[in-house]
Design a protein around this motif. Structure first.
Motif, PDB file in Angstrom:
ATOM      1  N   GLN A  53      -6.269  11.272 -12.333  1.00 51.22           N
ATOM      2  CA  GLN A  53      -6.468   9.897 -12.820  1.00 51.22           C
ATOM      3  C   GLN A  53      -5.153   9.126 -12.854  1.00 51.22           C
ATOM      4  O   GLN A  53      -5.094   7.951 -12.470  1.00 51.22           O
ATOM      5  CB  GLN A  53      -7.102   9.930 -14.216  1.00 51.22           C
ATOM      6  CG  GLN A  53      -7.100   8.603 -14.958  1.00 51.22           C
ATOM      7  CD  GLN A  53      -7.918   7.526 -14.282  1.00 51.22           C
ATOM      8  OE1 GLN A  53      -8.710   7.801 -13.390  1.00 51.22           O
ATOM      9  NE2 GLN A  53      -7.719   6.277 -14.695  1.00 51.22           N
ATOM     10  N   GLY A  54      -4.085   9.787 -13.296  1.00 53.36           N
ATOM     11  CA  GLY A  54      -2.786   9.125 -13.335  1.00 53.36           C
ATOM     12  C   GLY A  54      -2.295   8.756 -11.952  1.00 53.36           C
ATOM     13  O   GLY A  54      -1.793   7.636 -11.734  1.00 53.36           O
ATOM     14  N   LEU A  55      -2.431   9.664 -10.986  1.00 46.51           N
ATOM     15  CA  LEU A  55      -2.032   9.365  -9.603  1.00 46.51           C
ATOM     16  C   LEU A  55      -2.861   8.222  -9.038  1.00 46.51           C
ATOM     17  O   LEU A  55      -2.342   7.351  -8.329  1.00 46.51           O
ATOM     18  CB  LEU A  55      -2.189  10.625  -8.742  1.00 46.51           C
ATOM     19  CG  LEU A  55      -1.214  11.774  -9.030  1.00 46.51           C
ATOM     20  CD1 LEU A  55      -1.641  13.028  -8.282  1.00 46.51           C
ATOM     21  CD2 LEU A  55       0.208  11.380  -8.659  1.00 46.51           C
ATOM     22  N   ASN A  56      -4.152   8.209  -9.369  1.00 41.93           N
ATOM     23  CA  ASN A  56      -5.022   7.159  -8.866  1.00 41.93           C
ATOM     24  C   ASN A  56      -4.664   5.798  -9.464  1.00 41.93           C
ATOM     25  O   ASN A  56      -4.544   4.790  -8.748  1.00 41.93           O
ATOM     26  CB  ASN A  56      -6.480   7.501  -9.179  1.00 41.93           C
ATOM     27  CG  ASN A  56      -7.428   6.382  -8.819  1.00 41.93           C
ATOM     28  OD1 ASN A  56      -7.516   5.984  -7.660  1.00 41.93           O
ATOM     29  ND2 ASN A  56      -8.145   5.863  -9.807  1.00 41.93           N
ATOM     30  N   HIS A  57      -4.484   5.767 -10.778  1.00 42.13           N
ATOM     31  CA  HIS A  57      -4.279   4.488 -11.464  1.00 42.13           C
ATOM     32  C   HIS A  57      -2.918   3.863 -11.135  1.00 42.13           C
ATOM     33  O   HIS A  57      -2.807   2.638 -11.003  1.00 42.13           O
ATOM     34  CB  HIS A  57      -4.400   4.693 -12.971  1.00 42.13           C
ATOM     35  CG  HIS A  57      -4.363   3.422 -13.759  1.00 42.13           C
ATOM     36  ND1 HIS A  57      -5.438   2.565 -13.841  1.00 42.13           N
ATOM     37  CD2 HIS A  57      -3.366   2.841 -14.496  1.00 42.13           C
ATOM     38  CE1 HIS A  57      -5.124   1.529 -14.594  1.00 42.13           C
ATOM     39  NE2 HIS A  57      -3.869   1.671 -15.007  1.00 42.13           N
ATOM     40  N   TYR A  58      -1.905   4.708 -11.011  1.00 43.49           N
ATOM     41  CA  TYR A  58      -0.551   4.164 -10.851  1.00 43.49           C
ATOM     42  C   TYR A  58      -0.032   4.218  -9.410  1.00 43.49           C
ATOM     43  O   TYR A  58       1.015   3.634  -9.130  1.00 43.49           O
ATOM     44  CB  TYR A  58       0.414   4.922 -11.773  1.00 43.49           C
ATOM     45  CG  TYR A  58       0.148   4.647 -13.228  1.00 43.49           C
ATOM     46  CD1 TYR A  58       0.621   3.499 -13.839  1.00 43.49           C
ATOM     47  CD2 TYR A  58      -0.609   5.534 -13.987  1.00 43.49           C
ATOM     48  CE1 TYR A  58       0.370   3.235 -15.179  1.00 43.49           C
ATOM     49  CE2 TYR A  58      -0.869   5.288 -15.333  1.00 43.49           C
ATOM     50  CZ  TYR A  58      -0.379   4.132 -15.920  1.00 43.49           C
ATOM     51  OH  TYR A  58      -0.642   3.875 -17.249  1.00 43.49           O
ATOM     52  N   LEU A  59      -0.760   4.918  -8.510  1.00 41.35           N
ATOM     53  CA  LEU A  59      -0.296   4.998  -7.129  1.00 41.35           C
ATOM     54  C   LEU A  59      -1.367   4.578  -6.128  1.00 41.35           C
ATOM     55  O   LEU A  59      -1.161   3.660  -5.330  1.00 41.35           O
ATOM     56  CB  LEU A  59       0.181   6.428  -6.813  1.00 41.35           C
ATOM     57  CG  LEU A  59       1.442   6.910  -7.550  1.00 41.35           C
ATOM     58  CD1 LEU A  59       1.752   8.337  -7.162  1.00 41.35           C
ATOM     59  CD2 LEU A  59       2.626   6.009  -7.251  1.00 41.35           C
ATOM     60  N   ILE A  60      -2.501   5.251  -6.165  1.00 43.62           N
ATOM     61  CA  ILE A  60      -3.509   5.041  -5.126  1.00 43.62           C
ATOM     62  C   ILE A  60      -4.059   3.620  -5.148  1.00 43.62           C
ATOM     63  O   ILE A  60      -4.250   2.993  -4.093  1.00 43.62           O
ATOM     64  CB  ILE A  60      -4.662   6.065  -5.282  1.00 43.62           C
ATOM     65  CG1 ILE A  60      -4.114   7.484  -5.162  1.00 43.62           C
ATOM     66  CG2 ILE A  60      -5.739   5.830  -4.233  1.00 43.62           C
ATOM     67  CD1 ILE A  60      -5.138   8.570  -5.400  1.00 43.62           C
ATOM     68  N   GLU A  61      -4.320   3.088  -6.334  1.00 44.63           N
ATOM     69  CA  GLU A  61      -4.903   1.752  -6.433  1.00 44.63           C
ATOM     70  C   GLU A  61      -3.879   0.637  -6.251  1.00 44.63           C
ATOM     71  O   GLU A  61      -4.250  -0.531  -6.173  1.00 44.63           O
ATOM     72  CB  GLU A  61      -5.593   1.594  -7.799  1.00 44.63           C
ATOM     73  CG  GLU A  61      -6.838   2.462  -7.948  1.00 44.63           C
ATOM     74  CD  GLU A  61      -7.531   2.243  -9.275  1.00 44.63           C
ATOM     75  OE1 GLU A  61      -6.881   1.664 -10.188  1.00 44.63           O
ATOM     76  OE2 GLU A  61      -8.703   2.618  -9.408  1.00 44.63           O
ATOM     77  N   LYS A  62      -2.612   0.990  -6.181  1.00 45.62           N
ATOM     78  CA  LYS A  62      -1.574  -0.020  -6.006  1.00 45.62           C
ATOM     79  C   LYS A  62      -1.265  -0.207  -4.518  1.00 45.62           C
ATOM     80  O   LYS A  62      -1.411   0.709  -3.715  1.00 45.62           O
ATOM     81  CB  LYS A  62      -0.287   0.393  -6.734  1.00 45.62           C
ATOM     82  CG  LYS A  62      -0.477   0.692  -8.217  1.00 45.62           C
ATOM     83  CD  LYS A  62      -0.838  -0.546  -9.004  1.00 45.62           C
ATOM     84  CE  LYS A  62      -0.946  -0.223 -10.496  1.00 45.62           C
ATOM     85  NZ  LYS A  62      -1.323  -1.396 -11.293  1.00 45.62           N
ATOM     86  N   GLU A  63      -0.844  -1.381  -4.171  1.00 52.56           N
ATOM     87  CA  GLU A  63      -0.400  -1.656  -2.808  1.00 52.56           C
ATOM     88  C   GLU A  63       1.125  -1.684  -2.788  1.00 52.56           C
ATOM     89  O   GLU A  63       1.754  -2.409  -3.552  1.00 52.56           O
ATOM     90  CB  GLU A  63      -0.954  -2.996  -2.313  1.00 52.56           C
ATOM     91  CG  GLU A  63      -2.454  -2.973  -2.080  1.00 52.56           C
ATOM     92  CD  GLU A  63      -2.920  -4.194  -1.295  1.00 52.56           C
ATOM     93  OE1 GLU A  63      -2.117  -4.718  -0.512  1.00 52.56           O
ATOM     94  OE2 GLU A  63      -4.065  -4.596  -1.486  1.00 52.56           O
ATOM     95  N   PHE A  64       1.692  -0.868  -1.895  1.00 47.52           N
ATOM     96  CA  PHE A  64       3.136  -0.768  -1.827  1.00 47.52           C
ATOM     97  C   PHE A  64       3.610  -1.220  -0.443  1.00 47.52           C
ATOM     98  O   PHE A  64       2.932  -1.039   0.556  1.00 47.52           O
ATOM     99  CB  PHE A  64       3.589   0.680  -2.073  1.00 47.52           C
ATOM    100  CG  PHE A  64       3.356   1.149  -3.472  1.00 47.52           C
ATOM    101  CD1 PHE A  64       4.343   1.002  -4.438  1.00 47.52           C
ATOM    102  CD2 PHE A  64       2.152   1.731  -3.839  1.00 47.52           C
ATOM    103  CE1 PHE A  64       4.133   1.425  -5.732  1.00 47.52           C
ATOM    104  CE2 PHE A  64       1.936   2.164  -5.130  1.00 47.52           C
ATOM    105  CZ  PHE A  64       2.937   2.012  -6.082  1.00 47.52           C
ATOM    106  N   ASN A  65       4.800  -1.752  -0.419  1.00 48.90           N
ATOM    107  CA  ASN A  65       5.423  -2.115   0.854  1.00 48.90           C
ATOM    108  C   ASN A  65       6.935  -2.079   0.686  1.00 48.90           C
ATOM    109  O   ASN A  65       7.469  -2.069  -0.422  1.00 48.90           O
ATOM    110  CB  ASN A  65       4.971  -3.499   1.323  1.00 48.90           C
ATOM    111  CG  ASN A  65       5.139  -4.558   0.240  1.00 48.90           C
ATOM    112  OD1 ASN A  65       6.207  -4.665  -0.367  1.00 48.90           O
ATOM    113  ND2 ASN A  65       4.088  -5.338  -0.015  1.00 48.90           N
TER     114      ASN A  65
END
Length: 479
Positions: free
Chosen positions: A325-337
């Motif tokens: 859940q932590g990986l999903n909320h703070y990484l997977i659902e975010k868009e990075f560039n």
């Protein structure tokens, strides 16, 4: 963004596959822990007509010994090294069941199959999971029943299905029948139901807890009836319950358990951080979420109250879901560039390289030494040969009779039981037995190990295959 989400499914799937294969191959390469040898020996004792608790010392639940004894009855050659390999296969199968149950539970909380898959992958990435996944211990089977009971419970928390709640309780009853220290999870369930009743004042909540408790008592009552029929009810109740409470109160290692367990979690710092973040992001709005947090926190207490990594195995499934859940909320659902994407890549690379299971194809030297030693003992000693066991990492004794006051080793157990396996005067008593053979391999360099080693060198001679000679025969016997 869509491709990124596919990547978060493919990469965890590949890591999971790698870790499962590597864990399976460790069946044939990893040295056996002394506790694994102990549990095989327990099964051998029961298989040969001795009753657990009454006829030989044990303080874990009875189910694991009884189940393994049943398995031995199905083997063509139970007294063989191959038996240990088969038992490790059953442990590996238990690990696979744990992964399946984590997937099902995570899907309830995280709603997505990809995140449920990520949860199972995280479980295989903990160093502790990797170290105990094929060990012959009741902890794995205990965790299977714990997760099964938990899954049935969260699916029926708001229902009035009495039989399902009792079935969940039966699973928890089987859990503590594998390992009594898992009772910490029952404490968590009791606190949960009491809290929910305090907040809502609904009799239905107490009834649900009562039905679950009846399921636990039903299973425990069946074992009590079995031991009563064998004339060993007092032994069962004492060693499986009272003894364990006394044992925990006499724990003499101070904060060593805290430090030892913390070291293992420190190896997985990034997973721990993800799990903490996941706890905050998942929330406590739903009843099932509150149930999982209390089960997680209480089982975490059980981890640090113990000394060895396998105490944590009942806690890791819950924390793995939080980490996903932590990986999903703070990484997977975010868009990075740009720079953020580079940072994310480096974090992911560090996580994978530190936590991916490395495949070992060559047997460890200790594994080969244990194999040769056991094969020597099976070939050269009759099965009724009594063998005293110290430092049980030497497997020579597991398919033989034992000298009951020598096969366990703990100051705390000695203090509660009134028997001291460290007293050198006890070795003099051993010299008076008809066929004094000792299984001893020094593992830790401490005072008591050096004293025993010096005693054995004076009064015994080593036999068996080199270089891991750990079978000691009395010089009077050899003469």
């Amino acid at each position: 963004m869509k491709n990124n989400k596919k990547l978060w499914t493919i990469v965890p799937g590949l890591i999971l596959l790698n870790n499962i294969i590597a864990i399976y191959l460790s069946i044939y390469t990893k040295a056996f822990h002394q506790d694994s040898l102990q549990h095989v020996h327990n099964a051998w004792n029961h298989f040969n007509g001795l009753l657990v608790y009454r006829d030989f010392f044990e303080h874990h639940g009875p189910l694991y010994t009884l189940f393994n004894s049943f398995l031995l009855s199905k083997f063509d050659s139970p007294a063989s090294f191959e038996t240990l390999i088969i038992f490790r296969h059953y442990s590996f199968f238990s690990t696979l069941l744990i992964l399946c149950l984590i997937f099902l539970i995570a899907k309830v909380f995280l709603k997505k199959r990809s995140l449920a898959l990520l949860s199972t992958t995280v479980f295989t990435m903990w160093h502790i999971s990797q170290s105990v996944a094929v060990e012959i211990r009741p902890d794995l089977l205990q965790t299977v029943f714990a997760l099964l009971g938990f899954y049935i419970l969260i699916r029926n928390l708001n229902s009035k299905q009495v039989l399902r709640l009792m079935l969940s309780g039966c699973c928890f009853g089987l859990m503590i029948s594998c390992n009594f220290k898992s009772i910490i999870l029952l404490v968590a369930l009791a606190l949960f139901f009491l809290y929910e009743y305090y907040m809502q004042r609904e009799a239905r909540i107490l009834k649900s807890g009562l039905y679950l408790g009846l399921g636990v008592l039903f299973v425990y009552g069946l074992f009590a009836m079995y031991f009563y029929s064998q004339g060993a009810l007092k032994d069962f109740l004492y060693y499986n319950t009272i003894f364990n409470f006394l044992f925990s109160n006499h724990w003499s290692y101070g904060n060593l358990g805290l430090r030892y367990t913390a070291i293992h979690f420190a190896k997985d710092f990034m997973l721990c951080l993800s799990a903490i973040l996941g706890m905050f992001s998942l929330g406590l709005k739903l009843k099932s979420q509150r149930l999982m947090i209390v089960c997680s926190l209480l089982s975490l207490y059980g981890c640090f109250n113990g000394l060895f990594p396998h105490y944590c195995i009942i806690f890791l499934p819950f924390i793995s879901i939080y980490a996903a859940q932590g990986l999903n909320h703070y990484l997977i659902e975010k868009e990075f560039n740009g720079k953020r994407l580079v940072i994310l890549f480096l974090i992911g690379l560090a996580l994978v390289t530190n936590n991916i299971r490395k495949t070992r194809l060559v047997e460890s030297r200790r594994y080969l030494g244990q194999k040769k030693t056991l094969e020597f003992a099976v070939e050269h000693f009759s099965r009724d040969q009594a063998i005293a066991a110290y430092r049980r990492v030497c497997p020579a004794y597991i398919f033989n009779n034992d000298i009951d006051y020598f096969w366990f080793e703990s100051y705390d157990i000695a203090r509660v039981s009134g028997k001291d396996p460290f007293d050198l005067q006890e070795f003099d008593k051993l010299e008076l037995t008809e066929r004094p053979i000792v299984a001893f391999m020094p593992v830790f360099d401490d005072e008591r190990t050096r004293d025993r080693h010096a005693y054995f060198q004076k009064h015994y001679q080593r036999i068996g295959p080199e270089p891991f000679q750990c079978i000691w025969q009395s010089k009077t016997l050899s003469n």
